[in-house]
Design an enzyme around this catalytic site. Structure first.
Site, PDB file in Angstrom:
ATOM      1  N   HIS A 108       0.365  -1.691  24.371  1.00  0.00           N
ATOM      2  CA  HIS A 108       1.817  -1.498  24.345  1.00  0.00           C
ATOM      3  C   HIS A 108       2.323  -1.512  22.899  1.00  0.00           C
ATOM      4  O   HIS A 108       3.117  -0.641  22.499  1.00  0.00           O
ATOM      5  CB  HIS A 108       2.506  -2.593  25.162  1.00  0.00           C
ATOM      6  CG  HIS A 108       3.982  -2.628  24.993  1.00  0.00           C
ATOM      7  ND1 HIS A 108       4.854  -1.945  25.823  1.00  0.00           N
ATOM      8  CD2 HIS A 108       4.768  -3.269  24.077  1.00  0.00           C
ATOM      9  CE1 HIS A 108       6.093  -2.160  25.422  1.00  0.00           C
ATOM     10  NE2 HIS A 108       6.067  -2.965  24.371  1.00  0.00           N
ATOM     11  N   GLU A 109       1.866  -2.493  22.113  1.00  0.00           N
ATOM     12  CA  GLU A 109       2.301  -2.558  20.718  1.00  0.00           C
ATOM     13  C   GLU A 109       1.822  -1.336  19.937  1.00  0.00           C
ATOM     14  O   GLU A 109       2.549  -0.807  19.076  1.00  0.00           O
ATOM     15  CB  GLU A 109       1.781  -3.845  20.066  1.00  0.00           C
ATOM     16  CG  GLU A 109       2.300  -5.124  20.703  1.00  0.00           C
ATOM     17  CD  GLU A 109       3.812  -5.211  20.669  1.00  0.00           C
ATOM     18  OE1 GLU A 109       4.425  -4.703  19.702  1.00  0.00           O
ATOM     19  OE2 GLU A 109       4.405  -5.766  21.615  1.00  0.00           O
ATOM     20  N   HIS A 119       4.101   1.662  20.158  1.00  0.00           N
ATOM     21  CA  HIS A 119       5.224   1.755  19.226  1.00  0.00           C
ATOM     22  C   HIS A 119       4.820   2.507  17.959  1.00  0.00           C
ATOM     23  O   HIS A 119       5.596   3.296  17.415  1.00  0.00           O
ATOM     24  CB  HIS A 119       5.721   0.351  18.865  1.00  0.00           C
ATOM     25  CG  HIS A 119       6.461  -0.327  19.982  1.00  0.00           C
ATOM     26  ND1 HIS A 119       7.582   0.210  20.574  1.00  0.00           N
ATOM     27  CD2 HIS A 119       6.243  -1.515  20.608  1.00  0.00           C
ATOM     28  CE1 HIS A 119       8.027  -0.611  21.509  1.00  0.00           C
ATOM     29  NE2 HIS A 119       7.224  -1.657  21.566  1.00  0.00           N
ATOM     30  N   GLU A 128      10.706   0.841  24.474  1.00  0.00           N
ATOM     31  CA  GLU A 128       9.820  -0.025  25.254  1.00  0.00           C
ATOM     32  C   GLU A 128       9.217   0.725  26.439  1.00  0.00           C
ATOM     33  O   GLU A 128       8.038   0.559  26.755  1.00  0.00           O
ATOM     34  CB  GLU A 128      10.583  -1.259  25.744  1.00  0.00           C
ATOM     35  CG  GLU A 128      11.027  -2.205  24.645  1.00  0.00           C
ATOM     36  CD  GLU A 128       9.870  -2.712  23.808  1.00  0.00           C
ATOM     37  OE1 GLU A 128       8.800  -2.996  24.380  1.00  0.00           O
ATOM     38  OE2 GLU A 128      10.033  -2.812  22.573  1.00  0.00           O
ATOM     39  N   ASP A 156       5.263   1.342  27.047  1.00  0.00           N
ATOM     40  CA  ASP A 156       4.614   1.004  28.316  1.00  0.00           C
ATOM     41  C   ASP A 156       3.804   2.188  28.839  1.00  0.00           C
ATOM     42  O   ASP A 156       2.666   2.024  29.299  1.00  0.00           O
ATOM     43  CB  ASP A 156       5.667   0.602  29.357  1.00  0.00           C
ATOM     44  CG  ASP A 156       6.169  -0.814  29.176  1.00  0.00           C
ATOM     45  OD1 ASP A 156       5.537  -1.583  28.428  1.00  0.00           O
ATOM     46  OD2 ASP A 156       7.204  -1.157  29.787  1.00  0.00           O
TER      47      ASP A 156
END
Length: 436
Positions: free
Chosen positions: A287-288, A291, A376, A380
């Site tokens: 997930h990070e 970004h 976000e 995801d």
């Protein structure tokens, strides 16, 4: 820099606009917090259906009580903050402090730095009681605080020292630029500020963060191999994988990237590694990485650069206007005798600008929150493509439970404040990725 006079009507207009924005913002914050408290309390008695099999009623009630306790303390903090802001500005607090330091030190760079330092010290002392209550009462009551008074004091002293060693030189450089770089000082000051922030991103993980926490290389070879393979698939290079002793201060769990360029590193809280399985850790890291893949970090930096440039340009104009000072309860230093130089007002301008701008920016903050929630969702979706969606869903639920995050927030409060989507929305999107 010379200051231009203007009709008193402009000062009056600024006073009224500032007072109106402060009152309206205060009322809106109280209304939103009250909605959140009522909504969370109303749904405290039953776990939402999508989570009934994973979240116990006791954990759900704990999250509700924790959320409400923080909100009630936040209401007090909001009221105190508004009163203090009013005291600094329209009631003359900043003016009195400035005049006292002028009488003691005279005009000059030392007096301006003293004004900034005194303002920071007084503001910190005012905020201290509620900060301590949050840590040693609220966080303690719900089992999250791991800080001892000795560790808190050590952190505070280190923070003061680091703040002085870093903050005073950059403040002195910007104040010098404001007085010496001519009409376009704001452009030079903006360049210095941005360069300082970029340098800090490189310096912080290596030299500053270790002053407060211990960082050890990730020793779990199986997890390390799994995480390294994930980063290679995603085309992400980091200087190292580290575990931080977050449990010394809090039971909350987290993971993050820090640094810039070659100094990038991945940091896991030790609490996170204890709470999640290897597959769940991989999903959280994916997930990070999402970004970075979607360039969210770069986009945020560009927005920050643009907003700060606009802010410095606006400050460059306002700092030359008498009505900017008088309309906010401050007397600028002006010399009646043309042969004498007035004391610099640069520190006054900086402080007034930092005090006033957030009052007006509050009303556009939902736009930034909305953009953050959209990012976000994208992260995801990326994580589900690179790791297990089931692991990501399971990890999120564990983190919501372990951090006592409410599963039933008020929708209006969410739209205004939440930088992350509520759990219900995130899980629904994971189950139906095609949702808009």
């Amino acid at each position: 820099m010379p200051i231009s006079d203007a009709p008193a009507s402009l000062a009056t207009a600024l006073t009224l606009a500032f007072a109106a924005a402060l009152c309206l913002g205060l009322a809106l914050k109280f209304w939103l917090a009250s909605r959140q408290i009522r909504h969370v309390a109303r749904h405290r008695g039953a776990v939402p259906a999508p989570f009934a099999e994973r979240i116990t009623l006791a954990a759900h009630r704990k999250a509700a009580d924790y959320t409400i306790a923080k909100l009630r303390l936040g209401l007090l903090d909001t009221a105190l903050g508004a009163a203090v802001l009013l005291g600094w500005t329209l009631l003359g607090g900043l003016d009195a402090l400035n005049q006292a330091l002028l009488g003691w030190l005279g005009g000059g760079l030392v007096q301006q730095l003293a004004l900034l330092a005194a303002f920071a010290a007084i503001s910190g002392l005012i905020d201290l009681p509620l900060s301590l209550y949050q840590t040693f009462v609220v966080e303690e009551r719900f089992g999250f605080n791991k800080l001892t008074w000795r560790l808190w004091l050590a952190d505070a002293l280190k923070g003061l020292l680091v703040g002085a060693l870093i903050g005073l030189p950059i403040a002195a450089l910007i104040l010098w630029t404001m007085g010496a770089a001519g009409p376009l000082w704001w452009l030079w000051a903006w360049g210095l500020w941005m360069g300082f922030n970029l340098l800090l991103m490189v310096v912080y993980p290596t030299f500053i963060a270790p002053l407060f926490n211990k960082f050890q290389p990730l020793e779990d070879e199986s997890l390390k191999a799994r995480v390294t393979a994930l980063m290679q698939r995603c085309g992400f290079a980091a200087k190292g994988l580290f575990v931080m002793d977050g449990s010394r201060r809090s039971a909350h769990a987290n993971a993050y990237f820090t640094g810039f360029g070659a100094a990038k590193r991945v940091v896991f809280y030790d609490t996170l590694l204890r709470q999640l399985s290897p597959g769940e850790v991989e999903a959280v890291l994916a997930h990070e990485l999402g970004h970075f893949k979607h360039r969210h970090i770069v986009q945020r930096m560009v927005v920050l650069f643009a907003l700060s440039l606009a802010g410095f340009a606006l400050l460059g104009w306002l700092s030359n206007q008498v009505w900017f000072y008088t309309g906010l309860g401050v007397r600028p230093s002006l010399s009646i005798d043309p042969s004498l130089a007035a004391a610099p007002n640069d520190a006054l301008a900086l402080l007034l600008f930092m005090l006033v701008v957030p009052v007006f920016m509050f009303f556009v903050s939902p736009l930034f929150s909305q953009q953050s929630r959209r990012h976000e969702f994208q992260a995801d979706a990326y994580a589900m493509a690179q790791a297990s969606g089931a692991d990501l869903s399971s990890a999120l639920l564990k983190l919501y439970e372990d951090n006592a995050s409410t599963l039933t927030p008020d929708p209006v409060y969410v739209k205004f404040y939440y930088s992350h989507p509520p759990a219900t929305e995130r899980l629904a999107r994971m189950q139906s990725p095609a949702l808009p």
